[in-house]
Design a protein around this motif. Structure first.
Motif, PDB file in Angstrom:
ATOM      1  N   PRO B 114       0.850  -1.196   0.000  1.00  0.00           N
ATOM      2  CA  PRO B 114       0.000   0.000   0.000  1.00  0.00           C
ATOM      3  C   PRO B 114       0.884   1.243   0.000  1.00  0.00           C
ATOM      4  CG  PRO B 114      -0.685  -1.545   1.713  1.00  0.00           C
ATOM      5  CD  PRO B 114       0.589  -2.075   1.138  1.00  0.00           C
ATOM      6  N   GLN B 175      -4.660  -0.007   1.636  1.00  0.00           N
ATOM      7  CA  GLN B 175      -4.789  -0.592   0.310  1.00  0.00           C
ATOM      8  C   GLN B 175      -6.138  -0.222  -0.303  1.00  0.00           C
ATOM      9  OE1 GLN B 175      -2.911  -1.169  -1.936  1.00  0.00           O
ATOM     10  NE2 GLN B 175      -2.112  -3.221  -1.814  1.00  0.00           N
ATOM     11  N   PRO B 195      -2.122  -7.296  -4.597  1.00  0.00           N
ATOM     12  CA  PRO B 195      -2.625  -6.254  -3.683  1.00  0.00           C
ATOM     13  C   PRO B 195      -2.787  -6.724  -2.252  1.00  0.00           C
ATOM     14  CG  PRO B 195      -4.401  -7.122  -5.036  1.00  0.00           C
ATOM     15  CD  PRO B 195      -3.146  -7.736  -5.553  1.00  0.00           C
TER      16      PRO B 195
END
Lengths: 435, 272
Positions: B114, B175, B195
């Motif tokens: 992130p 994120q 991610p």
């Protein structure tokens, strides 16, 4: 705590315990050496500071003598014009002499004693103070006024205990009779020590008691202003281009190596460059803060470029990627995200560079900022001195009183350096507080 | 590894690409070199619109590299050289007439770690619309920020502290903030480079739910290390190995009936 229960193995044998003890010994030794290094460094610094402050602090006090002078119109403005130009040319030296002889009539008849008596007072200072008083109060001409004027540098030094009075009087700067007069003035309250405003408000002078750093401070300020205005934008822009935009090839490698080398070039070489290019080729004014600032800017540029590149490198690439990922252009990603994060480091590098520039003497000597300047410079093109040059000049002068004034000038210089570092710390925390 | 294999076994992947789906991105014969080293070998891959395409494979197989070709992020690496044909809606994205800055507004990206900007939550989301000049005025910008945060499922958690730094959020929230930031410029495609690899299982679950919601409106390509994640969120899976696209197909088929022995070995956890 090796208990018998523990299974003997490669890490629990007596050899292992010895190995472990040896590792701890090495660590303790290293820590000890580190501590010694710090103690040595700190004591060197403490010694330096003690020496400078020990010598210099006394210069912030100056002894003054009271005179009662009759402002004889015949000597100031014989035709009663009231014109300041006429009054400026008045014979204040004679007024001062009369005032002093009136105070000690017993010395007035003997030529030798008269000369010694005048040496108790700062003659140039007294003359100047009387002139300033008259110009400020033209209506008092004809009156008898009481003024405090500086004592001579030798009397001042004697009272500060800088002379050994036990040696025969031929070997010292103050004679027995002068000491007697000083004691008499002290006893009657006509001699006092007060804060030495002259040191801050006056410009350079041949008389230590009248010398001040004003021209040097203003000169240094102008020079640093020029340095900052030139080197900060140029250095940061060059660093951004080299770090973010320039293609990585032999040519940019070559430039990088050269910038790093420039940071190590002796400063006097930059002074020679300034002399050859700025003064001789471009014909810029000699002794001017403009040229001094330009030379110092050349010297500061590599420092700023290197510091800026290092802080740009330290910004995590994820921030750039994040900005590029939402469609920012390269310049936007740098200006909006990278540069703000790199700012504390850039500012620190800049202030270090500026502090170096503030303390630099050699290049200024080459471009003539070593002049004896008695006017506070009005602009960046008028002749000026600089603080470190002033220190250099005073340290070279023979009178005893220059010693403490040299140290005092160093204290003032250190004061400005501390101030700049404080600004750096404040700016850092201000920019870093934005998370 | 075994946990992943078990996960696959436990939930039988059912993801399939709808036959009517149009191809959003078509890559043909994509080669990529980092200096002298070739990292991608003639990759052909279609990414369907309104679906999630997962790219799986062992570390260093080129899946992230390929993903970064799709929004020309590799342009920022000096030594990278791309060859081949990648088309977004039939338009060659490496054509001279295509501006990479404009392309990245159409093809958004969410990164492995992130990486919110060190600015406020509001500024993080508003940054993209602002530089592209999408919002007409402060009100429209506020609107975009709110919608994006809502779409990213972060609104309820941050609505009272939009002025606080984005870096102060938890990893999973950060994120999602990055996803909101990507959504805010209204892209057509969202690329996600692992991610969830820095997140705990609960945060991962939230992101996966979000991906499934987002696919209704966006074309999503996701690189992941976790095969169970690929099985859960994607409808199409592409398996990369040593820079080669080994196998590609509907997720249900890849995980239950892989054609290539290398895919078989990887999915069953025998290497990778």
């Amino acid at each position: 705590m090796a208990s018998t229960e523990v299974k003997t193995g490669i890490h629990t044998s007596p050899e292992a315990a010895r190995r472990l003890a040896r590792r701890y010994r090495q660590e303790a030794f290293f820590q000890f050496m580190g501590l010694i290094a710090i103690v040595l460094a700190l004591s060197a610094l403490a010694w330096l500071m003690a020496s400078i402050f020990g010598t210099g602090l006394s210069a912030f006090r100056q002894h003054e003598v009271q005179i009662t002078a009759s402002l004889d119109p015949e000597l100031i403005d014989p035709e009663r014009t009231g014109d300041p130009e006429v009054m400026r040319r008045g014979d204040y030296r004679t007024i001062l002499q009369r005032a002093i002889y009136d105070r000690f009539p017993e010395a007035a008849d003997d030529r030798k004693l008269r000369l010694q008596l005048m040496e108790v007072y700062s003659v140039a200072g007294g003359t100047g103070f009387l002139r300033d008083f008259v110009l400020d109060n033209p209506g008092r001409v004809g009156d008898t006024v009481t003024l405090w004027i500086p004592a001579s540098d030798d009397v001042d030094q004697m009272l500060k205990g800088k002379f050994d009075l036990d040696v025969p009087q031929e070997l010292r700067k103050v004679t027995d009779v002068q000491i007697a007069w000083v004691r008499e003035l002290q006893a009657s309250g006509e001699l006092r020590a007060s804060f030495n405003k002259i040191l801050f408000l006056n410009t350079d002078s041949r008389d230590p008691e009248l010398a001040g750093v004003a021209a040097a401070v203003v000169g240094s300020f102008y020079a640093l202003l020029v340095t900052f205005v030139l080197s900060f934008p140029m250095g940061v822009a060059a660093a951004i281009y080299l770090e973010e935009f320039a293609p990585k090839n032999r040519f940019t490698d070559f430039i990088e190596v050269n910038i790093n080398n420039l940071a190590a070039v002796p400063s006097i070489v930059f002074g020679l460059l300034g002399l050859a290019v700025f003064l001789n080729f471009f014909g810029l004014p000699r002794s001017a803060p403009l040229v001094g600032g330009m030379v110092l800017a050349l010297m500061t540029l590599p420092t700023i470029i290197i510091a800026t590149r290092a802080s740009l490198k330290a910004v995590p690439p994820s921030i750039r990627e994040g900005a590029l990922g939402v469609g920012a252009s390269k310049l936007q990603s740098i200006y909006h995200h990278v540069l703000p994060l790199a700012m504390p480091g850039i500012l620190t590098g800049t202030i270090i560079g500026m502090a170096q520039a503030l303390g630099e003497t050699a290049p200024l000597l080459m471009i003539g900022m070593v002049a004896f300047v008695t006017q506070i410079p009005e602009s960046i093109t008028t002749p000026a001195s600089a603080l470190p040059v002033q220190v250099f000049l005073w340290s070279d002068s023979p009178e005893r009183a220059w010693e403490e004034r040299t140290s005092a000038a160093i204290i003032i210089l250190l004061g400005f350096l501390t101030l700049m570092n404080l600004v750096a710390v404040l700016l850092r925390s201000r920019f870093e507080r934005r998370w | 590894m075994s946990e992943q294999a078990e996960g696959v076994r436990m939930s039988r992947p059912v993801g399939r690409v709808d036959e009517r789906a149009s191809v959003k991105i078509a890559a043909r014969g994509v080669n990529l070199w980092y200096g002298d080293k070739q990292a991608l070998f003639s990759v052909d891959l279609d990414i369907p619109d309104n679906h999630v395409t997962a790219m799986i494979g062992p570390s260093g197989c080129g899946k992230s590299t390929f993903l970064r070709c799709l929004n020309r992020m590799n342009d920022t690496i000096d030594s990278a050289r791309v060859q081949g044909d990648i088309r977004l809606d039939g338009q060659d994205i490496y054509a001279k007439s295509i501006d990479p800055v404009q392309l990245r507004a159409r093809v958004g990206m969410v990164f492995q770690k992130p990486n919110p900007f060190p600015k406020s939550i509001y500024e993080n989301v508003a940054y993209g619309p602002r530089i592209h000049g999408i919002a007409a005025g402060k009100k429209a910008l506020d609107e975009i920020v709110v919608t994006s945060l809502k779409k990213a499922g972060l609104w309820d958690e941050v609505k009272d502290r939009l002025d606080e730094p984005g870096t102060g959020l938890s990893g999973g929230q950060q994120q999602r903030l990055c996803i909101a930031r990507a959504i805010a410029v209204n892209p057509e495609v969202i690329l996600m480079d692992e991610p969830c690899s820095a997140l705990d299982p609960i945060a991962t679950d939230r992101i996966e739910q979000l991906i499934l919601e987002l696919k209704e409106n966006y074309c999503i390509a996701i690189v992941t290390h976790s095969m169970s994640q690929a099985a859960r969120v994607s409808q199409r899976t592409a398996f990369f190995h040593l820079g080669v696209l080994v196998e590609m197909g509907d997720t249900a088929d890849i995980f239950t009936n892989p054609q290539d022995p290398r895919t078989q070995d990887y999915i069953t956890g025998r290497f990778g």
